[in-house]
Design an enzyme around this catalytic site. Sequence first.
Site, short mmCIF file in Angstrom:
data_model
loop_
_atom_site.label_atom_id
_atom_site.label_comp_id
_atom_site.label_asym_id
_atom_site.label_seq_id
_atom_site.Cartn_x
_atom_site.Cartn_y
_atom_site.Cartn_z
N TRP A 168 41.90 35.43 49.32
CA TRP A 168 42.00 35.32 47.86
C TRP A 168 41.66 33.90 47.41
O TRP A 168 40.88 33.72 46.47
CB TRP A 168 43.43 35.67 47.40
CG TRP A 168 43.58 35.58 45.90
CD1 TRP A 168 43.41 36.59 45.00
CD2 TRP A 168 43.92 34.41 45.13
NE1 TRP A 168 43.62 36.13 43.71
CE2 TRP A 168 43.93 34.80 43.76
CE3 TRP A 168 44.20 33.09 45.45
CZ2 TRP A 168 44.22 33.90 42.73
CZ3 TRP A 168 44.50 32.19 44.42
CH2 TRP A 168 44.50 32.60 43.09
N TYR A 178 38.47 32.96 45.20
CA TYR A 178 38.75 32.38 43.88
C TYR A 178 37.96 31.09 43.69
O TYR A 178 37.39 30.83 42.62
CB TYR A 178 40.25 32.12 43.77
CG TYR A 178 40.71 31.56 42.44
CD1 TYR A 178 40.95 32.41 41.36
CD2 TYR A 178 40.95 30.19 42.27
CE1 TYR A 178 41.40 31.91 40.14
CE2 TYR A 178 41.39 29.68 41.06
CZ TYR A 178 41.62 30.54 40.00
OH TYR A 178 42.06 30.04 38.80
N ASP A 199 43.98 40.84 43.75
CA ASP A 199 44.76 40.10 42.77
C ASP A 199 45.60 41.07 41.93
O ASP A 199 45.07 42.06 41.41
CB ASP A 199 43.82 39.29 41.88
CG ASP A 199 44.55 38.42 40.90
OD1 ASP A 199 44.85 37.26 41.24
OD2 ASP A 199 44.82 38.90 39.77
#
Length: 492
Positions: free
Chosen positions: A431, A435, A451
């Site tokens: 993640w 990101y 998410d």
Amino acid sequence: MEMDFERCYRAVDSRDQRFDGWFYTGVTSTGIYCRPSCPAITPKRQNVRFFPSAAAAQGAGLRACRRCRPDAAPGSPLWDVRADVVGRAMRLIADGVVDRDGVPGLASRLGYTERHLHRMLSAEMGAGPLALARAQRAQTARILIETTELAMAEIAFAAGFGSVRQFNDTLREVYASAPSDLRTARGRQQSPAGAGTIALRLAYRPPLHARALLDFLAVRALPGVEEVRDGTYHRGLRLPHGTGQVALTPADGHVAATLRLADLRDLAPAVARCRRLLDLDADPAAIDATLAADPALAPVVTAEPGIRVPRAVDGFEQAVRAIIGQQVSVTSARTTLTRLLAHRVDHEVDEADEDQTPGQPHDQRSELRGFLSAEDLLSVPDSGFGMPVGRREALRGLARAVVDGSVDLAPGVDREEAVRRLLALPGIGPWTANYLAMRAFGDPDVLLSSDLAVRRGAAALGLPDTPPTLDRYAERWRPWRSYATIRLWRAA
């Protein structure tokens, strides 16, 4: 870059501003080059040539149009989308790498020889790295001439020229005017921003959903670094040669930018980073058309056209924010970051007090400053972090990797390689790395399907809300899944 003559000519004939920055129109009968939306009479076909860059038009002996200011057009969206060597090179040139480190430095960052890099850029852009950087210097010089009262010699070196003679020759060639004539032509009005401040317009391709951008930045704003006030985003900057502050106010057709820089050599990097932060070089028409083809997204695209991906002015800053933001709310992450920054601010104020004349007030706390550097973070003691040991050590591991060069977070980074190296660091998972690919590296095709807010947004729109099924469904959104991610966040 392949350009179809008929398509380009139709864009010029209709003065379609969506194509500004995609290509430049050279008019051989007048010796000038323009942006496609130039309001002048459409030139005859036999007198028109199309160029992939302003530098290529200048190399053909053409000068910039005084009416449409082609050098102030938005950048090509290709340089945000493309992850190849040419795209990376264009992002690094915009960030001033050639001015600071020369072509050898640019080639070294990209891992190619100077000769091969020149060949690739010339084939696609019609100009090599030096010519592309020279076109940018000319634009920087013109901004300084028209918005400051600096002496021409100061402007020459601030814009990146090696000599005043080179500065004079370039501006005469590009604008068909001496530098002093450009200043005379602007009139006698003082810049409304005041002395020592640079005010300019950052163009974009409409539409721009400014409120969505400001809302996103406001809820994450860190005291002492940034704030949103009265429709304007203010923040401090860390730049290659010093510090700066910027105020960005969205307006019709442009974003008004007011810059205060400690070193004027940082003007081009500051502008590039502000454009990147607000995603001003995006092509919203193409993005929205792809997303609106999905019936589930069509209503939100119609209701809110021109949604952008808020990006970053500093890759390391965004990485620290991402690590602290793992598995916690935005509010909680902001509180932790504020505590971390407060230690740095208190330390700097204490030092300022030691050097200050007794009885003389200072305004250190009122100034917006750039985020911590990697070196700054490594100097923070354990007590300054206020977070679990694992997260604290993940931040220190990242900072050490940035300092020793094993992790590169610059705008021209190889995205896949950067993600691979980030995942090799303790405490950084998929993640966080993805990101950063979306916000720090500008990858337009990242879906953060794991998410929680993305999954809630998907459910709210009637879409699959488990990561595997959402990933499969989102294939139809390529290559704009980062923009779909922002829309799902808003839907949540």
